[in-house]
Design a protein around this motif. Structure first.
Motif, PDB file in Angstrom:
ATOM      1  N   MET A   1      29.312  -6.879  -4.636  1.00  0.00           N
ATOM      2  CA  MET A   1      30.014  -5.700  -4.124  1.00  0.00           C
ATOM      3  C   MET A   1      29.068  -4.906  -3.234  1.00  0.00           C
ATOM      4  N   ASP A   2      29.517  -4.572  -2.030  1.00  0.00           N
ATOM      5  CA  ASP A   2      28.712  -3.756  -1.136  1.00  0.00           C
ATOM      6  C   ASP A   2      29.550  -2.603  -0.608  1.00  0.00           C
ATOM      7  N   LEU A   3      28.945  -1.795   0.254  1.00  0.00           N
ATOM      8  CA  LEU A   3      29.639  -0.614   0.758  1.00  0.00           C
ATOM      9  C   LEU A   3      30.924  -0.987   1.497  1.00  0.00           C
ATOM     10  N   HIS A   4      30.894  -2.100   2.209  1.00  0.00           N
ATOM     11  CA  HIS A   4      32.076  -2.558   2.943  1.00  0.00           C
ATOM     12  C   HIS A   4      33.257  -2.777   1.993  1.00  0.00           C
ATOM     13  N   HIS A   5      32.996  -3.401   0.830  1.00  0.00           N
ATOM     14  CA  HIS A   5      34.051  -3.624  -0.163  1.00  0.00           C
ATOM     15  C   HIS A   5      34.577  -2.295  -0.706  1.00  0.00           C
ATOM     16  N   VAL A   6      33.653  -1.379  -0.993  1.00  0.00           N
ATOM     17  CA  VAL A   6      34.047  -0.105  -1.594  1.00  0.00           C
ATOM     18  C   VAL A   6      34.902   0.706  -0.618  1.00  0.00           C
ATOM     19  N   GLN A   7      34.510   0.756   0.645  1.00  0.00           N
ATOM     20  CA  GLN A   7      35.283   1.493   1.643  1.00  0.00           C
ATOM     21  C   GLN A   7      36.681   0.889   1.816  1.00  0.00           C
ATOM     22  N   ALA A   8      36.756  -0.443   1.782  1.00  0.00           N
ATOM     23  CA  ALA A   8      38.062  -1.105   1.892  1.00  0.00           C
ATOM     24  C   ALA A   8      38.934  -0.756   0.692  1.00  0.00           C
ATOM     25  N   PHE A   9      38.362  -0.800  -0.505  1.00  0.00           N
ATOM     26  CA  PHE A   9      39.120  -0.456  -1.713  1.00  0.00           C
ATOM     27  C   PHE A   9      39.659   0.971  -1.631  1.00  0.00           C
ATOM     28  N   LEU A  10      38.810   1.940  -1.243  1.00  0.00           N
ATOM     29  CA  LEU A  10      39.252   3.331  -1.182  1.00  0.00           C
ATOM     30  C   LEU A  10      40.358   3.530  -0.148  1.00  0.00           C
ATOM     31  N   ALA A  11      40.256   2.846   0.975  1.00  0.00           N
ATOM     32  CA  ALA A  11      41.306   2.977   2.004  1.00  0.00           C
ATOM     33  C   ALA A  11      42.655   2.528   1.454  1.00  0.00           C
ATOM     34  N   VAL A  12      42.682   1.391   0.769  1.00  0.00           N
ATOM     35  CA  VAL A  12      43.948   0.892   0.215  1.00  0.00           C
ATOM     36  C   VAL A  12      44.409   1.787  -0.935  1.00  0.00           C
ATOM     37  N   ALA A  13      43.460   2.228  -1.792  1.00  0.00           N
ATOM     38  CA  ALA A  13      43.816   3.058  -2.943  1.00  0.00           C
ATOM     39  C   ALA A  13      44.410   4.388  -2.493  1.00  0.00           C
ATOM     40  N   GLU A  14      43.913   4.953  -1.416  1.00  0.00           N
ATOM     41  CA  GLU A  14      44.396   6.253  -0.948  1.00  0.00           C
ATOM     42  C   GLU A  14      45.673   6.135  -0.105  1.00  0.00           C
TER      43      GLU A  14
ATOM     44  N   LYS B   1      40.463  -9.135  -2.247  1.00  0.00           N
ATOM     45  CA  LYS B   1      40.434 -10.265  -3.184  1.00  0.00           C
ATOM     46  C   LYS B   1      38.997 -10.609  -3.574  1.00  0.00           C
ATOM     47  N   GLN B   2      38.052 -10.539  -2.619  1.00  0.00           N
ATOM     48  CA  GLN B   2      36.638 -10.786  -2.929  1.00  0.00           C
ATOM     49  C   GLN B   2      36.127  -9.772  -3.940  1.00  0.00           C
ATOM     50  N   LEU B   3      36.528  -8.516  -3.744  1.00  0.00           N
ATOM     51  CA  LEU B   3      36.084  -7.471  -4.664  1.00  0.00           C
ATOM     52  C   LEU B   3      36.659  -7.696  -6.061  1.00  0.00           C
ATOM     53  N   GLU B   4      37.916  -8.085  -6.119  1.00  0.00           N
ATOM     54  CA  GLU B   4      38.535  -8.333  -7.422  1.00  0.00           C
ATOM     55  C   GLU B   4      37.855  -9.504  -8.127  1.00  0.00           C
ATOM     56  N   ARG B   5      37.502 -10.555  -7.376  1.00  0.00           N
ATOM     57  CA  ARG B   5      36.781 -11.683  -7.993  1.00  0.00           C
ATOM     58  C   ARG B   5      35.405 -11.224  -8.483  1.00  0.00           C
ATOM     59  N   GLU B   6      34.741 -10.400  -7.691  1.00  0.00           N
ATOM     60  CA  GLU B   6      33.410  -9.913  -8.070  1.00  0.00           C
ATOM     61  C   GLU B   6      33.476  -9.099  -9.358  1.00  0.00           C
ATOM     62  N   LEU B   7      34.497  -8.268  -9.480  1.00  0.00           N
ATOM     63  CA  LEU B   7      34.616  -7.396 -10.648  1.00  0.00           C
ATOM     64  C   LEU B   7      35.329  -8.065 -11.820  1.00  0.00           C
ATOM     65  N   GLY B   8      36.011  -9.163 -11.542  1.00  0.00           N
ATOM     66  CA  GLY B   8      36.729  -9.852 -12.613  1.00  0.00           C
ATOM     67  C   GLY B   8      37.940  -9.099 -13.091  1.00  0.00           C
ATOM     68  N   ALA B   9      38.581  -8.340 -12.199  1.00  0.00           N
ATOM     69  CA  ALA B   9      39.757  -7.547 -12.587  1.00  0.00           C
ATOM     70  C   ALA B   9      40.647  -7.356 -11.377  1.00  0.00           C
ATOM     71  N   GLN B  10      41.963  -7.312 -11.630  1.00  0.00           N
ATOM     72  CA  GLN B  10      42.909  -7.025 -10.552  1.00  0.00           C
ATOM     73  C   GLN B  10      42.968  -5.519 -10.344  1.00  0.00           C
ATOM     74  N   LEU B  11      42.831  -5.088  -9.093  1.00  0.00           N
ATOM     75  CA  LEU B  11      42.776  -3.663  -8.773  1.00  0.00           C
ATOM     76  C   LEU B  11      44.113  -3.112  -8.302  1.00  0.00           C
ATOM     77  N   PHE B  12      44.956  -3.983  -7.765  1.00  0.00           N
ATOM     78  CA  PHE B  12      46.245  -3.533  -7.225  1.00  0.00           C
ATOM     79  C   PHE B  12      47.365  -4.466  -7.704  1.00  0.00           C
ATOM     80  N   ASP B  13      48.521  -3.875  -7.993  1.00  0.00           N
ATOM     81  CA  ASP B  13      49.756  -4.643  -8.157  1.00  0.00           C
ATOM     82  C   ASP B  13      50.458  -4.619  -6.809  1.00  0.00           C
ATOM     83  N   ARG B  14      50.662  -5.843  -6.246  1.00  0.00           N
ATOM     84  CA  ARG B  14      51.240  -5.916  -4.898  1.00  0.00           C
ATOM     85  C   ARG B  14      52.622  -6.586  -4.981  1.00  0.00           C
ATOM     86  N   THR B  15      53.543  -6.018  -4.252  1.00  0.00           N
ATOM     87  CA  THR B  15      54.839  -6.664  -4.029  1.00  0.00           C
ATOM     88  C   THR B  15      55.092  -6.591  -2.528  1.00  0.00           C
TER      89      THR B  15
END
Length: 304
Positions: A1-14, A37-51
């Motif tokens: 996990m790097d800053l690029h992953h974290v910024q991408a996660f926050l953009a989608v989360a917000e 998806k890379q971040l979720e694999r790194e953390l071993g957890a699903q972060l978003f429910d997508r439809t």
């Protein structure tokens, strides 16, 4: 996990929308999806429910929001700190000086630095005498120092701060106390209180040089760690001392009298010194402040 992953996660989360998050990050949507998806694999957890119609945070995603914001904020703080240091807005400048002769100068510089550059720490080291201060600046242990010299050393830049004259300080009841001027020859049999030989006080060096020129080795009955203590010992009647007019003016001590010295008509100079070519932005900011706080005085012809 790097800053690029974290910024991408926050953009989608917000935004809770991959398209809007991609626009916000100025990237296409497929690379953003791959990053999540890379971040979720790194953390071993699903972060978003997508439809096809919605995006929602999972409990793991909710738990990641605050730590992710702290990571991004920490990076911004670190970047601002580096940028500020590079512009001379923050940093640390180490400065050495001997004693009372420099107190007023140091106080004025410290106040100006605080007013103009509150992010710069001016770290002060007192009782740093001439030779020690020169070595410390040349070796990089100090950034600035106030010194006096008779020969200019290599690798040092400098600026004159004060014009000074040697004086003799005696107890107010001393037989010479009413004199306007004395010579070193008249002091042959006097007991002297002086600064120590080590670590190389320019005032003591000037004293020894003048006594030898007058044809005698002075009788030093007491050494004092600084000019303030020397003046107190003089007031107590232990002896007399050789000093400079600026030091006497900065010492609050009753019971003493400063007398002009015939051999002191040629002035000495206190100088602000720093390493030649030092590119520390904080040092450059302090030097600029010193031009305002401690302007170079009017100098006799030929002084430098």
């Amino acid at each position: 996990m790097d800053l690029h992953h974290v910024q991408a996660f926050l953009a989608v989360a917000e935004e809770l929308h991959f398209g809007r998050a991609a626009d916000r990050l100025h990237i296409a949507q497929p690379p953003l999806s791959r990053t999540i998806k890379q971040l979720e694999r790194e953390l071993g957890a699903q972060l978003f429910d997508r439809t096809t119609r919605s995006v929602r945070l999972t409990s793991a995603g909710e738990a990641l929001i605050e730590p992710a914001r702290q990571i991004v904020d920490g990076f911004r703080v670190a970047r601002r700190a580096v940028e500020s240091a590079g512009r001379g807005k923050t940093g640390r400048v180490r400065m050495g000086f001997a004693g009372p002769s420099s107190y007023r100068l140091v106080g004025q510089l410290g106040r100006t630095v605080r007013e103009k550059h509150p992010g710069i720490e001016l770290s002060l080291r007192s009782r740093t005498f001439n030779d020690e201060a020169l070595r410390a600046v040349m070796d990089g242990d100090l950034d600035l120092a106030i010194v006096r010299w008779s020969i200019e050393p290599p690798g040092i830049d400098h600026r004159i701060l004060t014009v000074e004259h040697h004086v003799i300080v005696v107890p107010e009841e001393h037989p010479l106390a009413d004199r306007d001027q004395v010579s070193m020859a008249e002091l042959r049999h006097e007991p002297f209180v002086m600064l120590p030989a080590d670590p190389g006080s320019s005032v003591r060096d000037g004293f020894i040089r003048n006594a030898h020129a007058a044809g005698y080795a002075p009788n030093i009955v007491q050494t004092a760690p600084d000019s303030w203590t020397a003046m107190a010992l003089v007031a107590a009647g232990v002896g007399i001392t050789f000093s400079i007019d600026v030091a006497v003016a900065n010492v609050v001590q009753e019971g003493i009298r400063a007398i002009k010295l015939e051999e002191g008509r040629t002035p000495t100079y206190s100088r602000l010194i720093w390493r030649s070519g030092d590119t520390n932005p904080a040092l450059r900011a302090v030097l600029a402040a010193s031009e305002e706080a401690l302007p170079t005085p009017d100098l006799p012809s030929g002084a430098r």
